[in-house]
Enzyme design. Structure first.
Site, PDB file in Angstrom:
ATOM      1  N   CYS A   2      20.610 -47.978  10.475  1.00  0.00           N
ATOM      2  CA  CYS A   2      21.386 -49.191  10.594  1.00  0.00           C
ATOM      3  C   CYS A   2      22.815 -49.213  10.348  1.00  0.00           C
ATOM      4  O   CYS A   2      23.194 -48.284  10.300  1.00  0.00           O
ATOM      5  CB  CYS A   2      20.795 -50.333   9.401  1.00  0.00           C
ATOM      6  SG  CYS A   2      18.667 -50.299   9.593  1.00  0.00           S
ATOM      7  N   ARG A  50      20.325 -53.935  12.353  1.00  0.00           N
ATOM      8  CA  ARG A  50      19.142 -53.401  11.981  1.00  0.00           C
ATOM      9  C   ARG A  50      18.694 -52.663  13.212  1.00  0.00           C
ATOM     10  O   ARG A  50      18.615 -53.236  14.396  1.00  0.00           O
ATOM     11  CB  ARG A  50      18.019 -54.386  11.499  1.00  0.00           C
ATOM     12  CG  ARG A  50      16.567 -53.537  11.158  1.00  0.00           C
ATOM     13  CD  ARG A  50      15.669 -54.492  10.977  1.00  0.00           C
ATOM     14  NE  ARG A  50      14.561 -53.693  10.415  1.00  0.00           N
ATOM     15  CZ  ARG A  50      13.243 -54.178  10.222  1.00  0.00           C
ATOM     16  NH1 ARG A  50      12.945 -55.294  10.331  1.00  0.00           N
ATOM     17  NH2 ARG A  50      12.318 -53.285   9.726  1.00  0.00           N
ATOM     18  N   LEU A  51      18.414 -51.564  13.102  1.00  0.00           N
ATOM     19  CA  LEU A  51      17.780 -50.631  14.010  1.00  0.00           C
ATOM     20  C   LEU A  51      16.196 -50.370  13.472  1.00  0.00           C
ATOM     21  O   LEU A  51      16.040 -49.679  12.414  1.00  0.00           O
ATOM     22  CB  LEU A  51      18.013 -49.260  14.436  1.00  0.00           C
ATOM     23  CG  LEU A  51      17.478 -48.351  15.340  1.00  0.00           C
ATOM     24  CD1 LEU A  51      17.334 -49.065  16.726  1.00  0.00           C
ATOM     25  CD2 LEU A  51      18.341 -46.843  15.468  1.00  0.00           C
ATOM     26  N   ILE A  53      12.787 -49.206  12.400  1.00  0.00           N
ATOM     27  CA  ILE A  53      11.888 -47.925  12.208  1.00  0.00           C
ATOM     28  C   ILE A  53      10.734 -48.091  11.507  1.00  0.00           C
ATOM     29  O   ILE A  53       9.693 -47.653  12.070  1.00  0.00           O
ATOM     30  CB  ILE A  53      12.807 -46.885  11.796  1.00  0.00           C
ATOM     31  CG1 ILE A  53      14.221 -46.761  12.407  1.00  0.00           C
ATOM     32  CG2 ILE A  53      12.282 -45.590  11.731  1.00  0.00           C
ATOM     33  CD1 ILE A  53      14.154 -46.239  13.817  1.00  0.00           C
ATOM     34  N   ILE A  54      10.942 -48.702  10.500  1.00  0.00           N
ATOM     35  CA  ILE A  54       9.668 -48.852   9.609  1.00  0.00           C
ATOM     36  C   ILE A  54       9.529 -50.318   9.411  1.00  0.00           C
ATOM     37  O   ILE A  54      10.618 -51.028   9.042  1.00  0.00           O
ATOM     38  CB  ILE A  54      10.047 -48.029   8.099  1.00  0.00           C
ATOM     39  CG1 ILE A  54      10.040 -46.617   8.265  1.00  0.00           C
ATOM     40  CG2 ILE A  54       8.987 -48.185   7.111  1.00  0.00           C
ATOM     41  CD1 ILE A  54       9.006 -45.848   8.670  1.00  0.00           C
ATOM     42  N   ASN A  75      21.359 -48.192   4.955  1.00  0.00           N
ATOM     43  CA  ASN A  75      21.381 -47.488   6.215  1.00  0.00           C
ATOM     44  C   ASN A  75      20.671 -46.146   5.878  1.00  0.00           C
ATOM     45  O   ASN A  75      21.166 -45.589   5.049  1.00  0.00           O
ATOM     46  CB  ASN A  75      22.807 -47.328   6.752  1.00  0.00           C
ATOM     47  CG  ASN A  75      22.857 -46.301   7.823  1.00  0.00           C
ATOM     48  OD1 ASN A  75      21.960 -46.217   8.528  1.00  0.00           O
ATOM     49  ND2 ASN A  75      23.923 -45.559   7.755  1.00  0.00           N
ATOM     50  N   GLU A  77      16.849 -43.819   5.761  1.00  0.00           N
ATOM     51  CA  GLU A  77      15.392 -43.922   5.624  1.00  0.00           C
ATOM     52  C   GLU A  77      15.150 -43.092   3.983  1.00  0.00           C
ATOM     53  O   GLU A  77      15.642 -42.045   3.817  1.00  0.00           O
ATOM     54  CB  GLU A  77      14.632 -42.974   6.619  1.00  0.00           C
ATOM     55  CG  GLU A  77      14.785 -43.392   8.067  1.00  0.00           C
ATOM     56  CD  GLU A  77      14.214 -44.639   8.329  1.00  0.00           C
ATOM     57  OE1 GLU A  77      13.240 -45.138   7.416  1.00  0.00           O
ATOM     58  OE2 GLU A  77      14.398 -45.344   9.270  1.00  0.00           O
ATOM     59  N   GLY A 363      17.693 -29.767  14.418  1.00  0.00           N
ATOM     60  CA  GLY A 363      17.698 -28.500  13.901  1.00  0.00           C
ATOM     61  C   GLY A 363      19.069 -28.172  13.073  1.00  0.00           C
ATOM     62  O   GLY A 363      19.078 -27.189  12.571  1.00  0.00           O
TER      63      GLY A 363
END
Length: 628
Positions: A2, A50-51, A53-54, A75, A77, A363
């Site tokens: 976010c 907001r994006l 995701i959960i 912002n 996780e 990675g």
């Protein structure tokens, strides 16, 4: 993933205009296209984009505690939020949503600022507590950004990106000359600086509690990595421990309520992440990669090899010189000038990933943690030579010789000895600062106008590296170099690049190899298990050999390098020449414009290698009109 922004009146309880908070969050709407929210209280306003995701249904922000006295915008996780939630429920806390955001609210109420120690994740959040004030926090390694600035009346502004602060009508932007020196030295503006005077970045692993009617304090460190201790046990036992840590790191970052995939370059690190994802997944992993038309920079065949090995759903695209048109997009999303040219390819791979997924694993982080850069091997070799030579000989013989040795970019490699001599002639910290730089002091001084030299008042960009190198919690030179990488290079360049390019297309990028337990484990490894006989990431490669073939593990490292030098001698030669006539650069008064023209001509003619410097100047030219 976010975007957050807000306003806090440190002196008094003046009302906050919700429209101003909304304007700040609208400036970073690309970070969160799925929803927007603003909350205001006495003397404070918090905004969120907001994006999802959960907990797609009930995780909206700003999120308030049931009594309305605590509000958070977040912002990132919290990967272990379910475990933390269970611990909080055992303490009697009752949850209304299934989101990781609510874990922050209850965690704050239970543990206060110490809640950060329990969070495993990437995050930047702002929490307003009616009893205490405004609390800002950033994750351990600096995966997520947070900028803040204070107005003359004590009002504090904060936002995920610089453009959020610039959107406030009372903020006036002026350049910080020292940050210009920093940018030209490294190709990015480090996290302890900002191109816009008066704006600060909350350092990685730091927190800031702002109380009303008290001066703005300095941020406090809440986490650090230490290289001071050494792991015990056999190499075989450490290999098994590393394998377990890798599995845990990857699997914890595969939790999402939206489609998930991975970036796959074909290098060791991204290939290892994809291998572990394939092991943990019941379906084909979505992977994507970017190639280059120039064969010396193209790794796409290795990415395809890994995709076949693990039966991934793989897609690939090629970046060519025509993608130079993307620089305007990059300048917009980075705000500050940013000259790591691999941002072009990173943007394109994020764009490709976003066509099918909302979360992508990368990675990033293993080179810093396990000594995987070629500069680590070169620096270690130079350090051995420095140890054999008396300091007086290095200072009085080697350093003057390095100063006189010509920079023979066109010559065979054995004759291109200037940088090695400079490194051997310098003290270790100064030598490593030189190794990570883009444009050395001798070239920067050639570029600057007399007025600009006066404006920076003796500031030298490399000094921060030298100070940090000397103060590092470490045992040897390699430890110190890696500590500097984790504290300066990683958040300033690598993580800034991944955050801005992924967020530009509303994609959440996750870095499992930056799991803090994995980073601390790597820091305790004996130097010989990180760098052995010139081979970086020794134990990591040995561990990954159970999944990856030797031709992936031990081929020559290419890196995610964009061939800008070749472009500036070919399809972009006119662009290089135009920099010497740039009205934008000339208008700053910072540069000797004929010197820029000569550097561009020398590069185009092949007499010197200045592609990275020309790219720096081009990105600076693109950024300036957007900032001032």
């Amino acid at each position: 993933m976010c975007g957050i922004a807000g306003i806090f009146h440190r002196e008094g309880l003046k009302p906050v205009d919700p429209a101003r908070v909304a304007a700040m969050t609208d400036a970073i709407a690309h970070r969160g296209p799925d929803g927007a929210g603003v909350w205001t209280g006495p003397g404070v306003g918090l905004g969120h984009r907001r994006l999802s995701i959960i907990d797609l249904a009930t995780g909206d922000q700003p999120m308030l505690s049931p009594d309305g006295r605590i509000c958070v915008v977040f912002n990132g996780e919290i990967y272990n939020f379910r475990a933390v939630r269970a611990e909080l429920e055992a303490h009697g806390h009752v949850f209304r949503t299934a989101s990781d955001t609510e874990v922050i609210l209850h965690g704050w109420r239970q543990w206060g600022p110490d809640c950060l120690d329990r969070f495993d994740g990437m995050f930047a959040f702002a929490l307003h507590d009616a009893d205490l004030g405004l609390f800002l926090a950033r994750d351990r390694l600096g995966v997520k950004p947070l900028h803040y600035a204070e107005l003359g009346d004590g009002t504090l502004l904060f936002a995920s990106e610089l453009k959020g602060i610039l959107a406030h009508p009372r903020f006036r932007s002026t350049p910080d000359p020292r940050a210009i020196e920093d940018y030209l030295a490294f190709g990015y503006v480090p996290d302890d600086a900002c191109f816009v005077a008066g704006v600060r970045k909350l350092p990685a692993g730091h927190r800031l509690l702002v109380r009303r009617d008290l001066p703005l304090p300095e941020p406090q460190r809440w986490w650090d990595v230490s290289f001071a201790d050494r792991a015990t046990g056999s190499a075989a036992a450490l290999e098994e421990e590393l394998a377990d840590l890798l599995r845990q790191a990857v699997r914890s970052r595969m939790v999402a309520d939206v489609p998930l995939g991975a970036f796959l370059s074909g290098g060791v690190d991204s290939s290892g992440v994809v291998a572990l994802m394939a092991e943990a997944s019941g379906q084909a992993v979505e992977t994507c990669s970017i190639g280059f038309a120039e064969a010396g920079h193209d790794e796409s065949r290795y990415a395809e090899q890994i995709a076949r090995r693990f039966a991934t759903a793989h897609r690939s695209r090629t970046v060519e010189a025509m993608d130079i048109g993307l620089v305007d997009t990059l300048a917009h999303h980075f705000d500050e000038p940013f000259a790591d040219a691999s941002a072009l390819a990173t943007y394109r791979v994020a764009e490709l990933a976003r066509e099918r997924v909302t979360v992508a694993l990368s990675g990033d982080g293993a080179d810093e943690a396990f000594a995987g850069y070629r500069r680590h091997a070169f620096f270690a070799a130079e350090e051995r030579v420095r140890g054999l030579l008396p300091s007086g000989f290095r200072r009085n013989v080697v350093a003057p010789l390095a100063a006189r040795w010509p920079k023979l970019d066109w010559a065979p490699r054995p004759l291109r000895f200037k940088s090695t001599l400079e490194g051997i002639g310098a003290e270790a910290g100064a030598a490593y600062a030189q190794a990570v730089g883009v444009t050395p002091p001798r070239i920067r001084q050639r570029l600057y106008s007399n007025g600009f030299r006066h404006a920076i008042a003796g500031h030298r960009a490399e000094e921060r590296w030298e100070r940090l190198y000397a103060a590092a919690p470490a045992r040897d030179a390699l430890d110190r170099a890696q500590y500097c990488d984790l504290k300066l290079w990683l958040p300033g360049d690598i993580l800034t690049k991944v955050d801005r390019t992924s967020m530009a297309v509303s994609l959440e990028a996750r870095e499992p190899l930056l799991d803090h337990r994995l980073i601390q484990f790597a820091a305790t490894l004996p130097a010989g298990l990180r760098l052995k006989r010139g081979e970086g990431k020794y134990l990591l490669k040995r561990t990954l050999s159970r999944w990856l073939p030797d031709d992936i593990l031990y081929r020559r490292k290419m890196g995610f390098v964009t061939p800008v030098s070749a472009w500036f001698r070919g399809p972009l030669a006119d662009t290089a020449a135009a920099l010497g006539r740039s009205e934008i650069l000339a208008g700053t008064g910072w540069f000797d414009m004929p010197a820029i023209a000569r550097i561009a001509a020398e590069h185009r003619a092949g007499r010197s290698e200045q592609g990275r410097l020309l790219w720096q100047l081009l990105m600076l030219e693109k950024a300036l009109p957007r900032l001032f």
